[in-house]
Design a protein around this motif. Sequence first.
Motif, PDB file in Angstrom:
ATOM      1  N   TYR A 345       0.872  -1.206  -0.008  1.00 27.25           N
ATOM      2  CA  TYR A 345       0.110   0.047   0.033  1.00 27.25           C
ATOM      3  C   TYR A 345       0.890   1.272   0.026  1.00 27.25           C
ATOM      4  O   TYR A 345       0.638   2.123  -0.761  1.00 27.25           O
ATOM      5  N   ASP A 346       2.036   1.310   0.970  1.00 28.40           N
ATOM      6  CA  ASP A 346       2.580   2.601   0.862  1.00 28.40           C
ATOM      7  C   ASP A 346       3.493   2.755  -0.414  1.00 28.40           C
ATOM      8  O   ASP A 346       3.760   4.151  -0.524  1.00 28.40           O
ATOM      9  N   GLN A 347       3.455   1.914  -1.321  1.00 25.37           N
ATOM     10  CA  GLN A 347       4.242   2.176  -2.567  1.00 25.37           C
ATOM     11  C   GLN A 347       3.080   2.274  -3.767  1.00 25.37           C
ATOM     12  O   GLN A 347       3.880   2.652  -4.858  1.00 25.37           O
ATOM     13  N   LEU A 348       2.000   2.284  -3.328  1.00 25.94           N
ATOM     14  CA  LEU A 348       1.029   2.550  -4.532  1.00 25.94           C
ATOM     15  C   LEU A 348       0.947   4.000  -5.011  1.00 25.94           C
ATOM     16  O   LEU A 348       1.308   4.756  -4.154  1.00 25.94           O
ATOM     17  N   ASP A 349       0.409   4.136  -6.076  1.00 23.34           N
ATOM     18  CA  ASP A 349       0.403   5.545  -6.605  1.00 23.34           C
ATOM     19  C   ASP A 349      -0.668   6.345  -5.901  1.00 23.34           C
ATOM     20  O   ASP A 349      -1.417   5.803  -5.316  1.00 23.34           O
ATOM     21  N   LYS A 350      -0.133   7.547  -5.408  1.00 24.81           N
ATOM     22  CA  LYS A 350      -0.849   8.335  -4.478  1.00 24.81           C
ATOM     23  C   LYS A 350      -2.156   8.637  -4.994  1.00 24.81           C
ATOM     24  O   LYS A 350      -3.144   8.760  -4.150  1.00 24.81           O
ATOM     25  N   GLU A 351      -2.620   8.774  -6.304  1.00 24.32           N
ATOM     26  CA  GLU A 351      -3.920   8.928  -6.698  1.00 24.32           C
ATOM     27  C   GLU A 351      -4.726   7.898  -6.348  1.00 24.32           C
ATOM     28  O   GLU A 351      -5.947   7.862  -5.960  1.00 24.32           O
ATOM     29  N   GLU A 355      -8.244   7.053  -3.752  1.00 22.60           N
ATOM     30  CA  GLU A 355      -9.394   6.393  -4.364  1.00 22.60           C
ATOM     31  C   GLU A 355      -9.493   5.035  -3.484  1.00 22.60           C
ATOM     32  O   GLU A 355     -10.680   4.666  -3.309  1.00 22.60           O
ATOM     33  N   LEU A 356      -8.733   4.469  -2.745  1.00 22.69           N
ATOM     34  CA  LEU A 356      -8.886   3.480  -1.785  1.00 22.69           C
ATOM     35  C   LEU A 356      -8.050   3.935  -0.457  1.00 22.69           C
ATOM     36  O   LEU A 356      -6.970   3.414  -0.230  1.00 22.69           O
ATOM     37  N   PRO A 357      -8.803   4.832   0.421  1.00 23.69           N
ATOM     38  CA  PRO A 357      -8.053   5.330   1.342  1.00 23.69           C
ATOM     39  C   PRO A 357      -7.946   4.143   2.619  1.00 23.69           C
ATOM     40  O   PRO A 357      -9.002   3.941   3.121  1.00 23.69           O
ATOM     41  N   LEU A 358      -6.995   3.728   3.033  1.00 24.41           N
ATOM     42  CA  LEU A 358      -6.862   2.976   4.175  1.00 24.41           C
ATOM     43  C   LEU A 358      -5.891   3.379   5.164  1.00 24.41           C
ATOM     44  O   LEU A 358      -5.255   4.128   5.193  1.00 24.41           O
ATOM     45  N   LYS A 359      -6.126   2.699   6.551  1.00 22.23           N
ATOM     46  CA  LYS A 359      -5.381   3.106   7.799  1.00 22.23           C
ATOM     47  C   LYS A 359      -5.332   2.087   8.498  1.00 22.23           C
ATOM     48  O   LYS A 359      -6.065   1.125   8.709  1.00 22.23           O
ATOM     49  N   ARG A 360      -3.823   1.758   8.765  1.00 19.60           N
ATOM     50  CA  ARG A 360      -3.586   0.628   9.889  1.00 19.60           C
ATOM     51  C   ARG A 360      -4.199   0.739  11.176  1.00 19.60           C
ATOM     52  O   ARG A 360      -4.378   2.147  11.833  1.00 19.60           O
ATOM     53  N   MET A 361      -4.532  -0.047  11.794  1.00 17.38           N
ATOM     54  CA  MET A 361      -5.206  -0.197  13.351  1.00 17.38           C
ATOM     55  C   MET A 361      -4.611  -1.385  14.076  1.00 17.38           C
ATOM     56  O   MET A 361      -4.531  -2.217  13.539  1.00 17.38           O
TER      57      MET A 361
END
Length: 367
Positions: A345-351, A355-361
Amino acid sequence: MHAEGIERVSSDDGTELSTAWLIRAGKSGEREDFNLEHGLASMGWGHIPDLRELSGRDELKRMMQSAAPNAREKSISTWANQLWTLFDRVRVGDLVVLPRKATSQIAFGIVTQEYRYNNDPEPDWRHVVQVDWRRTDVPRTAVRQDLLYSLGSSLTICTITRNDGKWRLHQLLKTGADPGARATPASIRDTDTDVVDIDSDTTDSAESAIDLERIGKDRIQSHIAENLAGHELSRLVAEILRAEGFTVDTAPPGPDGGIDVFAGRGPLGLDSPRLIVQVKSSPAPVDVKVVRELNGVLSSQDADQGLLVAWGGVNQPARREMRSQFFRVRVWDADDLLEAVFRNYDQLDKELQAELPLKRMWTLVED
């Protein structure tokens, strides 16, 4: 609330539907293949003898307490209630639902024989009911989010009733699709609950023991299905492969000749392994024809390996075909694709991240 108050659900022709049970096959799905191959729903506790020989649930609790002396009283009560439920409440004609761990699919069957003690050397399938497994490859993506929430219970066995769950599960057995809750007062009551069993000291429900990881994955899958379907799913797969070090070329929207993504190592993408990727965003399982076509394209394109991204997974014949192509073809279902998203995820394109906003928890692992 007693189960009798919530299980009288009728089909469209007015006949009463049988109880719908969620019965898991081990924490990691270790009993899935055996259960499906042998027509069983089984539970652990192999050192516990035939439940028909016990005087009642209290004796079962005492035996479990002896086996696990450090366990909390509530845990012992829950375990005993679940095993006793398999023996005392699951009846011939009841519907059994098995969310599968290995394939991200759901199996549906009908109980054909009530509880028996299976004298098997393997302790994981001694307490069993016989099941006619009629569908074994319904993708989770075919089930709406509110029903997936109930199927996200971490209990080994429980009934599913909330949001017209029983009727919808019967429809899934018949058609492979979730029609959603019927707009009737009975189906939208806030008091509906998912009961595992009731006695004087416990009222455990499916919602009191939710598998948060599974619920989180289901919600992310729903978001992807709604916002990144069709060619956009190919774009997501291409970005994942690019993050994993491949040079990637994506076919434009429209007929693609069986290839959605080309991927290879090296600065020009000419080095091995050279992959061709086919992406199927349909929620329906892919059949064996698609696997064979991918094998044919592999040869014609002089590729080393093939990746089939099947959002709805593959059916049983396709899975058997893929075993014979173990070193040439791999499949990613919705869960596999999510795991690839998580690790890159951290290496994916910012755009694409937007479009797929994720957050670790972090969350506490419950007993």
